[in-house]
Write a protein that holds these residues in place. Structure first.
Motif, PDB file in Angstrom:
ATOM      1  N   THR A   1     -87.807  13.121 -94.785  1.00 28.78           N
ATOM      2  CA  THR A   1     -89.256  13.322 -94.790  1.00 28.78           C
ATOM      3  C   THR A   1     -89.786  13.337 -96.220  1.00 28.78           C
ATOM      4  OG1 THR A   1     -89.168  14.581 -92.720  1.00 28.78           O
ATOM      5  CG2 THR A   1     -91.094  14.906 -94.116  1.00 28.78           C
ATOM      6  N   ALA A   2     -89.049  14.008 -97.116  1.00 30.31           N
ATOM      7  CA  ALA A   2     -89.472  14.057 -98.519  1.00 30.31           C
ATOM      8  C   ALA A   2     -89.437  12.676 -99.148  1.00 30.31           C
ATOM      9  CB  ALA A   2     -88.581  15.028 -99.295  1.00 30.31           C
ATOM     10  N   LEU A   3     -88.390  11.920 -98.886  1.00 33.67           N
ATOM     11  CA  LEU A   3     -88.286  10.564 -99.440  1.00 33.67           C
ATOM     12  C   LEU A   3     -89.371   9.655 -98.863  1.00 33.67           C
ATOM     13  CD1 LEU A   3     -84.411  10.148 -99.431  1.00 33.67           C
ATOM     14  CD2 LEU A   3     -85.886  10.333-101.440  1.00 33.67           C
ATOM     15  N   ALA A   4     -89.684   9.840 -97.591  1.00 32.63           N
ATOM     16  CA  ALA A   4     -90.732   9.026 -96.980  1.00 32.63           C
ATOM     17  C   ALA A   4     -92.083   9.283 -97.644  1.00 32.63           C
ATOM     18  CB  ALA A   4     -90.818   9.321 -95.482  1.00 32.63           C
ATOM     19  N   ALA A   5     -92.299  10.501 -98.138  1.00 29.90           N
ATOM     20  CA  ALA A   5     -93.567  10.824 -98.797  1.00 29.90           C
ATOM     21  C   ALA A   5     -93.783  10.000-100.058  1.00 29.90           C
ATOM     22  CB  ALA A   5     -93.611  12.316 -99.136  1.00 29.90           C
ATOM     23  N   VAL A   6     -92.674   9.517-100.659  1.00 30.91           N
ATOM     24  CA  VAL A   6     -92.791   8.681-101.864  1.00 30.91           C
ATOM     25  C   VAL A   6     -92.313   7.255-101.572  1.00 30.91           C
ATOM     26  CG1 VAL A   6     -92.695  10.574-103.481  1.00 30.91           C
ATOM     27  CG2 VAL A   6     -90.559   9.547-102.729  1.00 30.91           C
ATOM     28  N   ASP A   7     -92.374   6.887-100.278  1.00 35.08           N
ATOM     29  CA  ASP A   7     -92.084   5.514 -99.844  1.00 35.08           C
ATOM     30  C   ASP A   7     -90.669   5.089-100.209  1.00 35.08           C
ATOM     31  OD1 ASP A   7     -94.914   5.327 -99.166  1.00 35.08           O
ATOM     32  OD2 ASP A   7     -95.259   5.106-101.324  1.00 35.08           O
ATOM     33  N   ALA A   8     -89.694   6.006-100.036  1.00 32.15           N
ATOM     34  CA  ALA A   8     -88.317   5.697-100.421  1.00 32.15           C
ATOM     35  C   ALA A   8     -87.303   5.985 -99.321  1.00 32.15           C
ATOM     36  CB  ALA A   8     -87.943   6.470-101.687  1.00 32.15           C
ATOM     37  N   ASP A   9     -87.760   6.281 -98.106  1.00 27.26           N
ATOM     38  CA  ASP A   9     -86.799   6.565 -97.037  1.00 27.26           C
ATOM     39  C   ASP A   9     -85.946   5.348 -96.703  1.00 27.26           C
ATOM     40  OD1 ASP A   9     -85.599   8.208 -95.017  1.00 27.26           O
ATOM     41  OD2 ASP A   9     -86.801   7.169 -93.518  1.00 27.26           O
ATOM     42  N   HIS A  10     -86.475   4.156 -96.941  1.00 20.69           N
ATOM     43  CA  HIS A  10     -85.701   2.943 -96.657  1.00 20.69           C
ATOM     44  C   HIS A  10     -84.435   2.868 -97.507  1.00 20.69           C
ATOM     45  CE1 HIS A  10     -88.089   1.854-100.209  1.00 20.69           C
ATOM     46  NE2 HIS A  10     -87.131   0.990-100.479  1.00 20.69           N
ATOM     47  N   VAL A  11     -84.430   3.545 -98.646  1.00 21.16           N
ATOM     48  CA  VAL A  11     -83.242   3.560 -99.507  1.00 21.16           C
ATOM     49  C   VAL A  11     -82.073   4.196 -98.771  1.00 21.16           C
ATOM     50  CG1 VAL A  11     -82.270   4.542-101.622  1.00 21.16           C
ATOM     51  CG2 VAL A  11     -84.575   3.583-101.641  1.00 21.16           C
ATOM     52  N   VAL A  12     -82.322   5.316 -98.083  1.00 18.17           N
ATOM     53  CA  VAL A  12     -81.269   6.002 -97.340  1.00 18.17           C
ATOM     54  C   VAL A  12     -80.824   5.166 -96.152  1.00 18.17           C
ATOM     55  CG1 VAL A  12     -80.720   8.066 -95.993  1.00 18.17           C
ATOM     56  CG2 VAL A  12     -82.065   8.270 -98.076  1.00 18.17           C
ATOM     57  N   GLU A  13     -81.767   4.574 -95.458  1.00 20.35           N
ATOM     58  CA  GLU A  13     -81.408   3.750 -94.301  1.00 20.35           C
ATOM     59  C   GLU A  13     -80.526   2.573 -94.699  1.00 20.35           C
ATOM     60  OE1 GLU A  13     -85.117   2.696 -92.435  1.00 20.35           O
ATOM     61  OE2 GLU A  13     -84.955   4.401 -91.056  1.00 20.35           O
TER      62      GLU A  13
END
Length: 397
Positions: A55-67
């Motif tokens: 959720t925190a990474l998604a707030a800075v448009d970076a959740d795709h990095v984990v995926e």
């Protein structure tokens, strides 16, 4: 409104690049300074990114990095050394699923993401001094910004500079190991991590249907230097012996591990509470501010939360109000996670008599805990980028 227009981040591991991404999104110019000359490729074992971290990474448009680098983990299965299933903790349908990642892959993915967005990361810059917003490096160079953010880990130089009396890391009684290996022939666990309270050590493993396997061991030891100087090839039989007689695939997975793939973490540590998080124009995030042991499964996720929350406070408030609001929003929550992990460490590091009592009581304890809602506070932690931070702010856990 915030008055910060520039920031220096000390530390280019996990927390540093996330902080840089968040600061950049908040409109604050940022440079990351890393003490090592090279990259951390190949360094570190497996870790989880919890729903709150995503959720925190998604707030800075970076959740795709984990995926991109992670393996989905839909739940955790607790087992005894006999193989008996004690409990199963599933994910929450309304939250992002947990991801299992290897630290060096997450590090490089976040590093590359930051660079791709124009963020400069300077290597070979070992911090030796702070004067307000001026960072002094061992090579004689300096850098100045409105704020200096310490994202330099559990042995943080920034923490020591802002508070020479800061507590040292505490050994939690466990040595850490982990590796990737082939899972062929081992019953697959699919997208679930199995966690085993062995008779002499703690074992975690996940084997996908495709035959890929990964495991970690927490080996109890009163001496954090136990086995110092042992090579990975010498450690593997020691670890296998720790699970001899346990009715789980620990010995098989350890024996098929290439010594070159073994990660020896050494003594696991935490700090229950860091008294000073900020002073003057410097502030701490991640393991520099709230180092929890790996047993929490939350280290990287809490680091991401703190990085994003600090950026929001700096966006909306002037220093020092931003630092005060950040600490008020974060301290109670992270220290609660650290304390919960410390209780888990006590179970893992139990002595012979305590292990007998633990194994007798564990099924009852697991039944009491086998309610996902009891753990929602850890995983359900929304961060609203569009919301304005004001003072005073309500504490959240």
């Amino acid at each position: 409104m915030g008055t910060v227009t520039s920031a220096i981040v000390i530390g280019g591991g996990i927390a540093g690049p996330v902080a840089a991404l968040a600061l950049r999104k908040a409109g604050i110019a940022v440079t990351v300074f890393e003490g090592h000359d090279g990259f951390a490729d190949g360094v570190g074992g497996a870790l989880s990114i919890a729903p709150n971290g995503r959720t925190a990474l998604a707030a800075v448009d970076a959740d795709h990095v984990v995926e991109r680098v992670g393996t989905p983990m839909s739940g955790m299965v607790m087992q005894s050394w006999t193989g008996k299933r004690l409990a199963e903790f599933g994910s929450f349908d309304d939250l992002p699923p947990m991801q299992l990642v290897w630290r060096h892959e997450l590090y490089r993915a976040l590093y590359d993401e930051a660079v791709s967005r124009g963020i400069r990361i300077a290597h070979g810059k070992r911090l030796v001094g702070l004067r307000g917003g001026v960072a002094e490096f061992a090579d004689g160079s300096t850098a100045e910004a409105d704020v200096v953010i310490g994202a330099d880990g559990i042995r943080s130089t920034v923490r020591r500079l802002i508070d020479p009396a800061a507590p040292a890391p505490r050994y939690v009684g466990l040595l850490g190991f982990g590796a990737r290996c082939s899972g062929d022939g081992v019953p697959p666990t699919g997208d679930k991590m199995h966690l085993v309270f062995g008779r002499r050590a703690f074992f975690g493993y996940q084997v996908t249907g495709g035959g890929d396997g990964g495991w970690f061991v927490n080996l109890p030891s009163r001496d954090p230097s136990y086995g110092a100087g042992r090579t990975p090839a010498e450690w593997l039989p020691v670890l296998a012996d720790a699970f001899a007689g346990d009715r789980v695939p620990a010995v098989e997975l350890i024996r098929r591990t290439d010594p070159a793939d073994l990660v020896v973490t050494g003594g696991l540590e935490d700090i229950p509470s860091v008294p000073v998080w900020h002073r003057d124009r410097a502030v701490l995030i991640g393991d520099a501010a709230h180092p929890t042991s790996p047993s929490s499964g939350q280290g990287a996720s809490l680091a991401a939360e703190s990085a994003v929350q600090l950026a929001l406070c700096l966006r909306d408030l002037p220093v020092p109000a931003a630092f005060a609001a950040y600490e008020q929003l974060r301290r109670a929550r992270v220290e609660r996670v650290i304390a919960a992990a410390a209780r888990t460490n006590s179970d893992k590091a139990a002595g012979p008599v305590a292990r007998v009592l633990r194994d007798l009581l564990m099924p009852t304890a697991m039944r009491l805990l086998n309610n996902p809602e009891k753990w929602r506070w850890q995983f359900d932690h929304p961060i609203d980028w569009s919301a304005t931070v004001t003072t005073p702010v309500p504490a959240r856990v």
